[in-house]
Design a protein around this motif. Structure first.
Motif, mmCIF file in Angstrom:
data_model
loop_
_atom_site.group_PDB
_atom_site.id
_atom_site.type_symbol
_atom_site.label_atom_id
_atom_site.label_comp_id
_atom_site.label_asym_id
_atom_site.label_seq_id
_atom_site.Cartn_x
_atom_site.Cartn_y
_atom_site.Cartn_z
ATOM 1 N N ASP A 63 0.898 -1.295 -0.142
ATOM 2 C CA ASP A 63 -0.020 -0.020 -0.159
ATOM 3 C C ASP A 63 0.903 1.353 0.033
ATOM 4 O O ASP A 63 1.143 1.694 1.067
ATOM 5 N N TYR A 64 1.358 1.633 -1.212
ATOM 6 C CA TYR A 64 2.290 2.675 -1.162
ATOM 7 C C TYR A 64 1.534 4.149 -0.861
ATOM 8 O O TYR A 64 0.639 4.482 -1.619
ATOM 9 N N LYS A 65 2.231 4.821 -0.075
ATOM 10 C CA LYS A 65 1.613 6.192 0.320
ATOM 11 C C LYS A 65 2.939 7.167 0.147
ATOM 12 O O LYS A 65 3.493 7.542 1.347
ATOM 13 N N PRO A 66 2.876 7.786 -1.039
ATOM 14 C CA PRO A 66 4.277 8.669 -1.132
ATOM 15 C C PRO A 66 4.168 9.965 -0.172
ATOM 16 O O PRO A 66 5.015 10.572 0.016
ATOM 17 N N ARG A 67 2.819 10.336 0.186
ATOM 18 C CA ARG A 67 2.640 11.712 0.614
ATOM 19 C C ARG A 67 3.086 11.530 2.246
ATOM 20 O O ARG A 67 3.177 12.544 2.986
ATOM 21 N N LEU A 68 3.235 10.271 2.634
ATOM 22 C CA LEU A 68 3.761 10.094 4.101
ATOM 23 C C LEU A 68 5.059 10.798 4.668
ATOM 24 O O LEU A 68 5.454 11.121 5.615
ATOM 25 N N VAL A 69 5.872 11.005 3.300
ATOM 26 C CA VAL A 69 7.184 11.739 3.474
ATOM 27 C C VAL A 69 6.837 13.196 4.164
ATOM 28 O O VAL A 69 7.673 13.652 4.883
ATOM 29 N N GLY A 112 0.557 -2.153 -13.472
ATOM 30 C CA GLY A 112 1.046 -1.106 -12.759
ATOM 31 C C GLY A 112 0.993 -1.432 -11.313
ATOM 32 O O GLY A 112 0.995 -0.433 -10.638
ATOM 33 N N ALA A 113 1.044 -2.607 -10.687
ATOM 34 C CA ALA A 113 1.065 -2.954 -9.435
ATOM 35 C C ALA A 113 2.046 -2.223 -8.578
ATOM 36 O O ALA A 113 3.087 -2.560 -9.106
ATOM 37 N N TRP A 114 1.849 -1.772 -7.519
ATOM 38 C CA TRP A 114 2.937 -1.119 -6.695
ATOM 39 C C TRP A 114 3.190 -2.197 -5.785
ATOM 40 O O TRP A 114 2.401 -2.791 -5.060
ATOM 41 N N SER A 116 6.704 -3.513 -3.130
ATOM 42 C CA SER A 116 7.937 -2.943 -2.317
ATOM 43 C C SER A 116 9.230 -3.622 -2.872
ATOM 44 O O SER A 116 9.096 -4.766 -3.503
ATOM 45 N N GLU A 117 10.301 -2.872 -2.839
ATOM 46 C CA GLU A 117 11.596 -3.397 -3.187
ATOM 47 C C GLU A 117 11.909 -4.918 -2.251
ATOM 48 O O GLU A 117 12.733 -5.551 -2.575
ATOM 49 N N LEU A 118 11.191 -4.973 -1.160
ATOM 50 C CA LEU A 118 11.470 -6.331 -0.378
ATOM 51 C C LEU A 118 10.920 -7.480 -0.937
ATOM 52 O O LEU A 118 11.254 -8.639 -0.616
ATOM 53 N N LEU A 119 10.069 -7.307 -2.046
ATOM 54 C CA LEU A 119 9.415 -8.641 -2.767
ATOM 55 C C LEU A 119 9.937 -8.416 -4.073
ATOM 56 O O LEU A 119 8.785 -8.436 -5.039
ATOM 57 N N PRO A 120 11.114 -8.564 -4.591
ATOM 58 C CA PRO A 120 11.312 -8.539 -5.739
ATOM 59 C C PRO A 120 10.693 -9.942 -7.056
ATOM 60 O O PRO A 120 10.451 -9.542 -7.962
ATOM 61 N N HIS A 121 10.690 -10.843 -6.251
ATOM 62 C CA HIS A 121 10.113 -12.046 -7.114
ATOM 63 C C HIS A 121 8.549 -11.720 -7.008
ATOM 64 O O HIS A 121 8.094 -12.193 -8.254
ATOM 65 N N THR A 122 8.087 -11.491 -6.002
ATOM 66 C CA THR A 122 6.522 -11.136 -6.066
ATOM 67 C C THR A 122 6.117 -10.155 -7.095
ATOM 68 O O THR A 122 5.301 -10.148 -7.870
ATOM 69 N N ALA A 123 7.029 -9.068 -7.121
ATOM 70 C CA ALA A 123 6.949 -8.017 -8.180
ATOM 71 C C ALA A 123 6.803 -8.581 -9.463
ATOM 72 O O ALA A 123 5.952 -8.103 -10.604
ATOM 73 N N ILE A 125 5.776 -11.240 -10.767
ATOM 74 C CA ILE A 125 4.521 -11.824 -11.219
ATOM 75 C C ILE A 125 3.277 -10.935 -10.865
ATOM 76 O O ILE A 125 2.145 -11.632 -10.863
ATOM 77 N N ALA A 126 3.489 -9.542 -10.922
ATOM 78 C CA ALA A 126 2.331 -8.866 -10.483
ATOM 79 C C ALA A 126 1.102 -9.055 -11.154
ATOM 80 O O ALA A 126 -0.083 -8.856 -10.966
ATOM 81 N N ASP A 127 1.403 -9.279 -12.542
ATOM 82 C CA ASP A 127 0.310 -9.409 -13.505
ATOM 83 C C ASP A 127 -0.476 -10.843 -13.363
ATOM 84 O O ASP A 127 -1.587 -10.856 -13.705
ATOM 85 N N GLN A 128 0.082 -11.794 -12.787
ATOM 86 C CA GLN A 128 -0.704 -12.863 -12.326
ATOM 87 C C GLN A 128 -1.736 -12.912 -10.892
ATOM 88 O O GLN A 128 -2.294 -13.768 -10.609
#
Length: 467
Positions: A63-69, A112-114, A116-123, A125-128
Motif C-alpha cells: 500500500d504505497y503512500k508517497p505523501r507520508l514523507v 502497474g501494481a505497486w 515494495s523492493e522487499l518483494l522482488p520475486h513477487t513483483a 508476477i504482479a500481472d498474475q
C-alpha cells in the motif's frame, strides 16, 4: 423372535442411511463430500493458503503512500484515527508520530501494481496476482484475529475454513487427507493452536492433518521396530471390528469417523514417504523455489510440498509462516521475513502455471491484520515499529477464478482508513468458497439447534475479483 433395542435399530438405520448417501455421492471424489455440493460450476478445485501469521505491514509491502514523507514525525490527526480502539501496546502513548516506509516502491507489469523492493520475486508476477488492499476486521489482537480469519468467529470452537471445504467437497485422492497443514520454521512469532485447523463441531475426519518437518511427517506413521505392515493390517482389522460393534450399538458418527481415519493413516504409510521425497525433483525446481526448498521445514520446502500435495488431489493446503509481528525494529526484521517467503511464494504461482494447474488452484497470501501508519514506541532516525491495524490491510490471490492483474480497494493518504471498496474478512471467505463452487449461505451444519456457517450471518461474494 429376535429382539432389537431402539438404540440398536436407530444405529442400524443411521448407518444404512449414511451408506446409501455415500454411494449416491459424486463418484469423482474418492473421499466424497456432501451430495448437494458444489452448488454451481467451480473455477477452483483446490486452495493453497499461504498464511503470514503476525500481521505483515501493508505500509512496507503493497500500500504505497508517497505523501507520508510530508507527514513524517507529525502526530496522526485525531480526525483520521477516529477514536479507533488501540491495543495495550500503544494505548498509553502520548503521541502517534507518522512514519513513512524506509523501503522504496515501484510499479510492475502491465497492471502497474505497486510492490515494495522487499518483494522482488513477487513483483515479477504482479500481472498474475489480484491485490485486495481493503481487507478489514474488527479484531485488534492476534489470537481473535487469526481465529476470525480461519474460522469466521473470534472465539475458538468453530470449524476452520479448510474443514468446511473438506466437509462440503471431500477430496480427490484416497491416500492423503483432504486438508493438510504445514508450519514453517521461521524462528519465533505468535503461537499457533491446533484448533485453527480443527473441525470444531464438524466430525473430526474433516480436521486438518499437520505435517511435521522432522522425523515422520505425521506422528506414528512408521511402524515400531519388529512390527510389520502385515502386523499393522491385522491390528487395524481387529480394531475396526471392535469399533464397528460400538458403532452398531450406539450409532455415534465419531466412531465411524475414527475407523476411516485409521484406514487413511494406513494408506498414508505408503503415500506420504513418496510425497515428501524431493530427490526426484529436477534441478530447475530448486532454482525456481530457491536453495531453502532443500531444507525440510522451511517456507520454500513447504511451498514445494504444497504443489506436490495439490498434484495428488489434496483439497485444502494451509501453510503458516510466523514472526511478522514487528512492534519494534521493523527495518531490521521485516526484510528477513520477506526473504523467507518472497521467492517461494512467486515460485509456487509460476510452478502451478507452467503445469497447467493455476487456473483451478486458488493461491492466497496474507495475514490476520495489517500495521499502523504511526510508530509504536520511540521513533528514531533508523528504527521504528508499527502496532496492529485491522481497519485495512492487503491480501493477494492468484488463479482459481480470480481476475489477474488488478487491485481493488483504496485507503486514505495515511493508509489508515478505507476510502473505496471495503472487503471484510467474511467477504474474503465467501469469495473463496464461491471459487470452489460453494454458496457460503448454503454450506451449513446444524449444531445445538442452529445452522452454522463459515461466514456466520455475514459475508458477500466480491464479484469484482472474479474472472
Amino acid at each position: 423372535m429376535t429382539t432389537m433395542t431402539r438404540r440398536h435399530l436407530l444405529g442400524k438405520s443411521v448407518g444404512l442411511a449414511a451408506l446409501t448417501s455415500l454411494l449416491r455421492r459424486n463418484a469423482a471424489a474418492k473421499q466424497p463430500g456432501q451430495p448437494e455440493f458444489p452448488n454451481f460450476p467451480a473455477k477452483a478445485k483446490r486452495v493453497i493458503y499461504l498464511f503470514q501469521s503476525g500481521g505483515p505491514s501493508q505500509m512496507e509491502l503493497f500500500d504505497y503512500k508517497p505523501r507520508l514523507v510530508d507527514f513524517q514525525g507529525t502526530d496522526l490527526p485525531s480526525s483520521i484515527r477516529g477514536g479507533q480502539r488501540l491495543t495495550g501496546m500503544s494505548a498509553t502513548q502520548s503521541s502517534f508520530p507518522v512514519v513513512p516506509s524506509r523501503f522504496s516502491f515501484a510499479q510492475h507489469g502491465t497492471s502497474g501494481a505497486w510492490v515494495s523492493e522487499l518483494l522482488p520475486h513477487t513483483a515479477r508476477i504482479a500481472d498474475q496476482l489480484t491485490f485486495v488492499k481493503s481487507v478489514n476486521t474488527e479484531e485488534i489482537n492476534h489470537d481473535p484475529a487469526v481465529t476470525m480469519l480461519q474460522t469466521g468467529f473470534r472465539l475458538g470452537g468453530r470449524p476452520s475454513i479448510g474443514a468446511w471445504v473438506s466437509y462440503g467437497l471431500g477430496c480427490e485422492t484416497d491416500d492423503l487427507p483432504a486438508f493438510v497443514v504445514m508450519i514453517s520454521n521461521s524462528g519465533g512469532g505468535q503461537p499457533l493452536y491446533d484448533r485453527l485447523w480443527g473441525s470444531g463441531f464438524l466430525p473430526s475426519r474433516y480436521q486438518g492433518v499437520k505435517f511435521r518437518s522432522g522425523g515422520d511427517p505425521v506422528l506414528y506413521l512408521s511402524n515400531p521396530a519388529g512390527f510389520t505392515t502385515e502386523n499393522r493390517r491385522n491390528y487395524l482389522d481387529a480394531l475396526r471390528d471392535l469399533n464397528q460393534i460400538s458403532a452398531d450399538e450406539f450409532g455415534d458418527p465419531e466412531t465411524t469417523a475414527r475407523i476411516a481415519q485409521y484406514e487413511m493413516a494406513f494408506r498414508m504409510q505408503k503415500s506420504v514417504p513418496d510425497l515428501t521425497d524431493l530427490s526426484k525433483e529436477p534441478v530447475g525446481t530448486f532454482e525456481l523455489y530457491g536453495d531453502d526448498a532443500k531444507k525440510p521445514g522451511t517456507f520454500a520446502a513447504n511451498c514445494l510440498l504444497a504443489r506436490r500435495l495439490a498434484e495428488r488431489g489434496v483439497r485444502f493446503i494451509q501453510l503458516y509462516h510466523r514472526d511478522w509481528d514487528h512492534h519494534g525494529e521493523l527495518p531490521k526484521n521485516l526484510p528477513k521475513r520477506c526473504k523467507d517467503v518472497d521467492q517461494a511464494s512467486a515460485a509456487l504461482v509460476l510452478d502451478l502455471k507452467q503445469r497447467g494447474m493455476l487456473d483451478d488452484t486458488l493461491v492466497i497470501w496474507g495475514g490476520e491484520f495489517g500495521r499502523t501508519v504511526y510508530c509504536q514506541g520511540r521513533l528514531t532516525a533508523t528504527d521504528y515499529g508499527r502496532d496492529h491495524h485491522g481497519r485495512c490491510f492487503t491480501v493477494w490471490m492468484a488463479g482459481g477464478g480470480m481476475k489477474p492483474g488488478i487491485s481493488i480497494g483504496e485507503t486514505d493518504d495515511y493508509g489508515y482508513n478505507i476510502t473505496k471498496d471495503p472487503v471484510h474478512v467474511h467477504d474474503v471467505q465467501a469469495t473463496v468458497l464461491h471459487c470452489l463452487g460453494l454458496d457460503h449461505k448454503k454450506l451449513t451444519y446444524r449444531f445445538q439447534g442452529r445452522d452454522f456457517r463459515l461466514t456466520d450471518v455475514e459475508g458477500n461474494v466480491v464479484k469484482a475479483l472474479l474472472a
